[in-house]
Enzyme design. Structure first.
Site, PDB file in Angstrom:
ATOM      1  N   HIS A 140      33.163  22.709 -19.315  1.00 55.56           N
ATOM      2  CA  HIS A 140      34.292  22.266 -20.140  1.00 55.56           C
ATOM      3  C   HIS A 140      35.053  21.099 -19.503  1.00 55.56           C
ATOM      4  O   HIS A 140      35.040  20.923 -18.284  1.00 55.56           O
ATOM      5  CB  HIS A 140      35.237  23.431 -20.431  1.00 55.56           C
ATOM      6  N   GLN A 141      35.668  20.308 -20.365  1.00 54.66           N
ATOM      7  CA  GLN A 141      36.538  19.196 -19.973  1.00 54.66           C
ATOM      8  C   GLN A 141      35.833  18.154 -19.094  1.00 54.66           C
ATOM      9  O   GLN A 141      36.427  17.560 -18.195  1.00 54.66           O
ATOM     10  CB  GLN A 141      37.782  19.729 -19.244  1.00 54.66           C
TER      11      GLN A 141
END
Length: 212
Positions: A140-141
């Site tokens: 994620h991110q």
């Protein structure tokens, strides 16, 4: 997708791209490749029609066909993408394997190749014209620039930034929060625990700069 696809390139990831489009019930009209020895041959009954810069075939793109650039060499890949942008006013489409996973909260650009079991996590942003090989994990991110290549089984942990044109070798692990600079190269199996500078080549565990 209603229109068939012309694949530019008939080597490297081209065969895998054909399999991806077949798995998604997308018709591939044919391949275009600069190697004249391949012209008139076939890949899984799909013909290699001619050269990628042949106007006779290019004029179909944008009207009757979509295009996908299946070229591993980054400089030539960029050349073909610019040609399609400039002469046909089109962006190549994505080739995303049916077994890959892209989070509903992730963003992905144009012309990307995502092979089987690629995983793109929540909030990640993938640029355009990237190659993510089998089983690559993007947590994620993560932010990935254009024309980035990620090898099979590589793990890109949360919050990593990978800038344009970087190459991540198969099985490499990039720990959380690291930035990989533009056109940097990460050797296969390396574990990257700190930032990598632009154009730098690193390998090993922990990864260290390659000294010629």
């Amino acid at each position: 997708m209603d229109k068939p696809v012309i694949i530019l390139g008939a080597k490297g990831i081209a065969h895998a791209a054909l399999e991806i489009f077949n798995s998604n019930q997308v018709i591939v009209y044919g391949f275009l490749d600069e190697d004249e020895k391949l012209h008139g041959t076939e890949i899984n009954v799909v013909p290699i029609l001619g050269h990628p810069e042949d106007e006779g075939f290019l004029k179909l793109i944008g009207k009757k066909c979509e295009a996908f650039v299946a070229v591993d060499d980054n400089k030539y890949r960029q050349f073909l993408v610019k040609m399609l942008n400039d002469t046909r006013k089109v962006q190549p489409i994505n080739a995303i394997h049916e077994t890959s996973y892209v989070s509903t909260d992730a963003a992905i650009g144009h012309g990307n190749f995502l092979n089987a079991k690629v995983n793109i996590g929540a909030g990640s942003k993938i640029g355009s014209h990237c190659i993510l090989n089998t089983g690559a994990i993007v947590d994620h991110q993560v932010q990935i620039g254009d024309f980035v290549q990620i090898g099979a089984g590589a793990i890109i942990n949360a919050g990593v930034v990978i800038e344009k044109g970087a190459f991540i070798g198969s099985g490499a692990v990039i720990v959380s929060g690291v930035t990989i600079g533009k056109d940097a190269r990460i050797g296969a199996g390396s574990v990257v625990i700190s930032d990598v500078k632009e154009d730098q080549t690193v390998f090993g565990n922990p990864a260290a700069p390659f000294k010629k």
